[in-house]
Scaffold this active site. Structure first.
Site, PDB file in Angstrom:
ATOM      1  N   ASP A   1       0.863  -1.176   0.000  1.00 30.34           N
ATOM      2  CA  ASP A   1       0.000   0.000   0.000  1.00 30.34           C
ATOM      3  C   ASP A   1       0.898   1.223   0.000  1.00 30.34           C
ATOM      4  OD1 ASP A   1      -1.856   2.002   0.294  1.00 30.34           O
ATOM      5  OD2 ASP A   1      -3.002   0.986   1.874  1.00 30.34           O
TER       6      ASP A   1
ATOM      7  N   GLU B   1      -0.191   4.193  -1.109  1.00 28.35           N
ATOM      8  CA  GLU B   1      -1.222   5.229  -1.215  1.00 28.35           C
ATOM      9  C   GLU B   1      -1.688   5.378  -2.663  1.00 28.35           C
ATOM     10  OE1 GLU B   1      -3.914   6.395  -0.137  1.00 28.35           O
ATOM     11  OE2 GLU B   1      -3.036   7.301   1.655  1.00 28.35           O
TER      12      GLU B   1
ATOM     13  N   ASP C   1      -6.020   6.960   5.365  1.00 21.38           N
ATOM     14  CA  ASP C   1      -7.092   7.898   5.702  1.00 21.38           C
ATOM     15  C   ASP C   1      -8.136   7.141   6.523  1.00 21.38           C
ATOM     16  OD1 ASP C   1      -7.403   6.453   3.337  1.00 21.38           O
ATOM     17  OD2 ASP C   1      -8.880   7.829   2.513  1.00 21.38           O
TER      18      ASP C   1
END
Length: 364
Positions: free
Chosen positions: A245, A247, A322
């Site tokens: 990950d 982003e 997030d």
């Protein structure tokens, strides 16, 4: 000549020995023994923990987390904290012995007749990067703490409890001032997770994340993802897979195309690793955590737009960067142990860590 005649210093009033071959031999032996005492000796798998091995390889842990065992051979502190519902009291759970397994009996006694949740997972590295749950009473947010007794297991024959993440559970720490790599600094990490408690919800991550808790763009994250989530087309099978990950995407390799070297890891206990030099390349590996060696899933260039990396230095566990917005806290996963390290670990170091994990004796 006795050993004491080499090791013990001469008293100021004692007469000097005659010069000659015997004296030269003593001097040579003394120099060899002093060198042996001062030269650093690399850690070996025997008696060392994963973070001892990373340190020996020149890539020390800056965050080390586990609810099941110590990750250093000498660690004797708390692993995690539980809070019970009956009176809201909290208790730190440590190890049964330095370098050993968790003291599950202490948790059982404290939580008897009531329910407990895991409020903190302590950092064994000494950098203070303990993870708190992202919810009211924790480190802020809308998520909740994971139930402390959802899954028990054995490590080296001793009972322990996992950190069993369900949707809506997650943990976080802002570590950008406490050793966690930022920007394009090189970084590595590993975790032991499970291939039997997993879903396709975003995002079961462990690693480097945003301090802002927002999706701040390509390269703002550098975290291991283990899930059945497939962001890009052409996925082979249904997973779960070890991905990165970074982003704005879960990457199975160096692009949005499916990586043919990817494979599913469905065993009860799974080792996952990720390392990123911050500017040009990253690598992922996976393995059964009970036996066998690491398989390289990808080792190559960073995706376009992700070089250089822009890491912010927070640590995430159980959600995306997030967190708590209704989209990135939908994951299920299990966390047993893991660490974030400074620098780009060698293959030899990662292989030694995997050997240590398999020797730890994970069992159901």
């Amino acid at each position: 000549m006795t050993l004491s005649s080499v090791l013990l210093p001469r008293h100021p009033s004692a007469p000097l020995r005659p010069a000659g071959a015997a004296a030269a031999g003593v001097a040579a032996v003394l120099m060899l023994m002093l060198a042996a005492l001062t030269w650093p000796v690399p850690a070996s798998a025997a008696g060392a923990g994963p973070c001892d091995l990373y340190a020996s390889g020149g890539t020390p842990c800056v965050a080390a987390h586990s609810t099941v065992r110590a990750l250093y051979s000498s660690y004797s502190g708390a692993l995690y904290q539980v809070r019970r519902s009956s009176d809201n009291a909290a208790r730190d759970i440590g190890v049964v012995a330095p370098g050993g397994a968790a003291n599950a009996a202490a948790q059982d006694a404290f939580c008897a007749g009531t329910t407990c949740v895991v409020t903190w997972v302590y950092d064994q590295s000494g950098h203070g990067n303990k993870l708190g749950y992202q919810g009211p009473g924790g480190v802020g947010g809308s998520d909740t703490a994971a139930r402390a007794t959802s899954e028990s297991l054995t490590v080296a024959g001793s009972k322990a409890y996992s950190l069993y993440i369900d949707p809506g559970n997650s943990y976080w720490r802002d570590g950008h001032l406490t050793g966690v790599p930022t920007g394009s600094a090189p970084e590595g990490m590993y975790m032991v997770t499970s291939g039997t408690h997993v879903n396709s919800g975003c995002c079961f991550d462990y690693g480097n994340s945003e301090t802002t808790r927002k999706a701040d763009g390509p390269g703002a994250m550098d975290a291991i993802n283990f899930s059945k989530s497939c962001w890009f087309g052409g996925c082979a099978g249904s997973g779960p897979w070890v991905q990165a990950d970074l982003e704005w995407g879960l990457f199975p390799g160096g692009s949005s195309s499916w990586n043919p070297d990817q494979r599913a890891f469905t065993s009860k206990f799974v080792t996952a690793t990720l390392k990123n030099n911050g500017t040009t390349r990253f690598a992922m590996k996976g393995a059964d955590a009970q036996s066998g060696s690491l398989a390289t899933l990808y080792n190559g260039s960073l995706p376009g737009g992700y070089d250089p990396m822009k890491k912010q230095g927070a640590i995430i566990l159980g959600s995306g960067g997030d967190c708590c917005n209704g989209n990135t806290n939908l994951s299920a996963g299990t966390f047993y142990e893991g660490a974030v390290v400074s620098g780009y670990p060698s293959d030899a170091t990662e292989n030694a860590v995997q050997a240590n994990i398999t020797s730890a004796g994970y069992g159901k």
